[in-house]
Design an enzyme around this catalytic site. Structure first.
Site, PDB file in Angstrom:
ATOM      1  N   HIS A   1       0.822  -1.210   0.000  1.00  0.00           N
ATOM      2  CA  HIS A   1       0.000   0.000   0.000  1.00  0.00           C
ATOM      3  C   HIS A   1       0.864   1.272   0.000  1.00  0.00           C
ATOM      4  CE1 HIS A   1      -3.669  -2.265   0.271  1.00  0.00           C
ATOM      5  NE2 HIS A   1      -3.331  -2.813   1.429  1.00  0.00           N
ATOM      6  N   ASP A   2       1.324   1.692   1.161  1.00  0.00           N
ATOM      7  CA  ASP A   2       2.002   2.989   1.261  1.00  0.00           C
ATOM      8  C   ASP A   2       3.286   3.081   0.432  1.00  0.00           C
ATOM      9  OD1 ASP A   2      -0.092   3.632   2.857  1.00  0.00           O
ATOM     10  OD2 ASP A   2       1.022   3.688   4.735  1.00  0.00           O
TER      11      ASP A   2
END
Length: 321
Positions: free
Chosen positions: A244-245
């Protein structure tokens, strides 16, 4: 070309992975970290950021941000995914020095952007409250920011519509009013949502190999990922985790790895669909149209996942040198 970024984050296991990626990346100058509630309370998120900053000699300025959303009731920390204090079983010492800028995050963002017009990219990987407060404090920053990169949202690619509700991704759901303000502001936004973050995967084997080859940073990423991978295994039946990040960092560093779709984006702010993100891609204006008066933004729909995996490995190994 190097991108100078302010990283707005709620560390957070994958946030910590992303911070180290940004720190080591040759295409990124990680100048500041602004903290926000989300994966952890604002106090734990800020202490985690300070811990990472000190342990890995990042040298970023840290500013403490919002402790809760603009309007909605707080959802609370994502303990089931990130643990009681945000980084799973890796705990920043309670006596960790919290060395932060005196200004609240939104003010720090505004003043830094004004001091360096056209140079700062805002990369936000938590709830978007700090960015919305910055827009309210100084609306003119939309003309001064180089770009805004958001990890959040979901637009239905391969059925990916939400991870905390059937239609909402966590960062947007935590403060949908802030997200709608950020997406409809007159500045260039690139949204790196579940549509692409689910296309890239850190397998348990990948993380094991990173532990063996990347020194202290690799060991830390392996340790901090244990709680995260346990969640993925128990709840999703996966042996690894979605990226994700770090994908937002990858976009800031190498946007050519992503395919994007252009169109204005709105967020449902209330009711059972709160946090749902909807992009208008059709030409022309509808009779009932809450989209067409707003700027078109870039939504990522495809990604070269192998490029991200190779780059992440190379950058983290580079930190050991």
């Amino acid at each position: 070309m190097t991108s100078k970024i302010i990283f707005d984050t709620d560390p957070g296991i994958d946030d910590a992975m992303a911070i180290l990626y940004a720190h080591g990346h040759p295409n990124i100058d990680l100048t500041a970290i602004t903290t926000v509630y989300g994966n952890a309370t604002i106090d734990n998120a800020t202490r985690n950021a300070c811990y990472l900053n000190e342990r890995f000699n990042i040298g970023a300025t840290i500013a403490k941000g919002a402790e809760g959303p603009l309007e909605r009731d707080p959802v609370g920390p994502t303990v089931i995914v990130h643990g009681e204090e945000g980084m799973g079983t890796v705990l920043a010492p309670q006596d960790q020095a919290v060395d932060i800028d005196a200004r609240p995050a939104y003010q720090y963002i505004c003043e830094r952007v004004r001091a360096e017009p056209g140079e700062i990219t805002l990369v936000a990987v938590g709830p978007l409250t700090n960015l919305a407060l910055a827009l309210k404090h100084d609306p003119e920053i939309t003309k001064l920011v180089k770009q805004v990169v958001i990890m959040g949202a979901a637009f239905g690619g391969d059925g990916r519509r939400g991870n905390v509700s059937p239609v909402a991704e966590a960062n947007i759901h935590d403060d949908p009013h802030a997200a709608d303000q950020v997406f409809t502001a007159d500045w260039p936004v690139a949204i790196v949502g579940l549509d692409v973050t689910h296309q890239t995967f850190f397998s348990d084997t990948y993380l094991d190999e990173l532990r063996e080859s990347a020194g202290e940073a690799g060991e830390f990423i392996w340790q901090v990922s244990r709680y995260y991978l346990d969640f993925y295994s128990r709840k999703l039946g996966l042996q690894g985790c979605h990226v994700h990040d770090p994908s937002a960092v990858a976009y800031a560093a190498n946007p050519e790895w992503f395919t994007t779709r252009l169109g204005p984006v709105r967020v449902v702010t209330d009711g059972p669909a709160a946090g749902m993100t909807i992009q208008k891609t059709e030409p022309g204006r509808f009779h009932h149209d809450g989209w067409s008066d707003y700027r078109e933004q870039q939504v990522c729909v495809e990604v070269d996942s192998d490029a991200i995996l190779d780059d992440y490995r190379r950058v983290i190994i580079g930190l050991s040198g």
